[in-house]
Design a protein around this motif. Structure first.
Motif, PDB file in Angstrom:
ATOM      1  N   LEU A   1       0.847  -1.192   0.000  1.00  0.00           N
ATOM      2  CA  LEU A   1       0.000   0.000   0.000  1.00  0.00           C
ATOM      3  C   LEU A   1       0.880   1.239   0.000  1.00  0.00           C
ATOM      4  O   LEU A   1       1.367   1.675   1.030  1.00  0.00           O
ATOM      5  N   ASP A   2       1.094   1.761  -1.196  1.00  0.00           N
ATOM      6  CA  ASP A   2       1.938   2.932  -1.361  1.00  0.00           C
ATOM      7  C   ASP A   2       1.095   4.123  -1.792  1.00  0.00           C
ATOM      8  O   ASP A   2       0.007   3.966  -2.345  1.00  0.00           O
ATOM      9  N   GLY A   3       1.626   5.304  -1.555  1.00  0.00           N
ATOM     10  CA  GLY A   3       0.957   6.526  -1.981  1.00  0.00           C
ATOM     11  C   GLY A   3       1.960   7.650  -2.101  1.00  0.00           C
ATOM     12  O   GLY A   3       3.099   7.536  -1.647  1.00  0.00           O
ATOM     13  N   THR A   4       1.527   8.725  -2.741  1.00  0.00           N
ATOM     14  CA  THR A   4       2.376   9.904  -2.856  1.00  0.00           C
ATOM     15  C   THR A   4       1.549  11.155  -2.608  1.00  0.00           C
ATOM     16  O   THR A   4       0.344  11.177  -2.833  1.00  0.00           O
ATOM     17  N   GLY A   5       2.235  12.157  -2.153  1.00  0.00           N
ATOM     18  CA  GLY A   5       1.693  13.491  -1.985  1.00  0.00           C
ATOM     19  C   GLY A   5       2.824  14.443  -2.345  1.00  0.00           C
ATOM     20  O   GLY A   5       3.853  14.017  -2.889  1.00  0.00           O
ATOM     21  N   SER A   6       2.651  15.701  -2.054  1.00  0.00           N
ATOM     22  CA  SER A   6       3.742  16.626  -2.362  1.00  0.00           C
ATOM     23  C   SER A   6       3.751  17.785  -1.381  1.00  0.00           C
ATOM     24  O   SER A   6       2.763  18.077  -0.721  1.00  0.00           O
ATOM     25  N   VAL A   7       4.902  18.417  -1.319  1.00  0.00           N
ATOM     26  CA  VAL A   7       5.076  19.639  -0.554  1.00  0.00           C
ATOM     27  C   VAL A   7       5.831  20.610  -1.453  1.00  0.00           C
ATOM     28  O   VAL A   7       6.828  20.237  -2.081  1.00  0.00           O
ATOM     29  N   ALA A   8       5.304  21.823  -1.579  1.00  0.00           N
ATOM     30  CA  ALA A   8       5.942  22.862  -2.395  1.00  0.00           C
ATOM     31  C   ALA A   8       6.360  24.002  -1.486  1.00  0.00           C
ATOM     32  O   ALA A   8       5.581  24.470  -0.661  1.00  0.00           O
ATOM     33  N   VAL A   9       7.595  24.425  -1.645  1.00  0.00           N
ATOM     34  CA  VAL A   9       8.138  25.517  -0.846  1.00  0.00           C
ATOM     35  C   VAL A   9       8.590  26.615  -1.797  1.00  0.00           C
ATOM     36  O   VAL A   9       9.308  26.350  -2.755  1.00  0.00           O
ATOM     37  N   THR A  10       8.145  27.823  -1.523  1.00  0.00           N
ATOM     38  CA  THR A  10       8.583  28.984  -2.288  1.00  0.00           C
ATOM     39  C   THR A  10       9.226  29.945  -1.310  1.00  0.00           C
ATOM     40  O   THR A  10       8.562  30.466  -0.422  1.00  0.00           O
ATOM     41  N   CYS A  11      10.545  30.130  -1.467  1.00  0.00           N
ATOM     42  CA  CYS A  11      11.286  31.013  -0.567  1.00  0.00           C
ATOM     43  C   CYS A  11      11.995  32.091  -1.380  1.00  0.00           C
ATOM     44  O   CYS A  11      12.565  31.815  -2.423  1.00  0.00           O
TER      45      CYS A  11
END
Length: 166
Positions: free
Chosen positions: A60-70
């Motif tokens: 049971l695998d999954g993905t998500g994401s995190v976006a950083v704007t600096c």
């Protein structure tokens, strides 16, 4: 089997713009006017996450994401908390994350790489570096539910805090 979901709450770390101005005028035609002024621009960052959903395949695998704007061209690190239902013995370096349906628990973890071999933790050493170019730097979060668990057929969730430090 139902799709499992992890929800993350994004925590945004920001710094404020500080502008300082100081002037001292000496009233004399023959004296110089000392003038000290300056502006200090601190880095600011914005963080956004997408929901991580697990598939129904084995494992049971999954993905998500995190976006950083600096802005500001400094370095930043993205860290992921232990979760709201962390197991006993969980630490920021080695999180023991669990989802819950309110009664039962389902162990899982979040990883920095597709091979799911490097746990994404809640310290600078176990976090992920972000590029601070002013553009969004998007990172995939890889999740895996540990096998061999006897779980109830229900909707399990967790909340993990994503933080960017700079």
């Amino acid at each position: 089997m139902q799709t499992q979901t992890i929800r993350r709450v994004a925590t945004c770390a920001t710094a404020s713009l500080v502008v300082a101005y100081y002037a001292q005028i000496i009233h004399s035609a023959t004296e110089k006017i000392p003038l000290n002024d300056g502006a200090t621009v601190s880095t600011s960052c914005r963080i956004e996450t997408s929901e991580l959903r697990f598939n129904n395949d084995d494992p049971l695998d999954g993905t998500g994401s995190v976006a950083v704007t600096c802005a500001g061209g400094t370095s930043a690190t993205i860290i992921l908390g232990q979760g709201a239902s962390a197991d006993s013995g969980s630490t920021d370096d080695a999180p023991l994350r669990r989802m819950t349906d309110g009664t039962h628990y389902l162990s899982y973890n979040l990883y920095q790489n597709a091979a799911r071999s490097t746990v994404w933790g809640n310290t600078a050493a176990t976090g992920v570096s972000a590029n601070c170019t002013g553009a969004a730097d998007i990172h995939t979060i890889y999740g895996r539910i540990a096998g061999g668990q006897n779980i109830s057929i229900d909707h399990h969730t967790d909340t993990v805090i994503a933080t960017v430090t700079f």
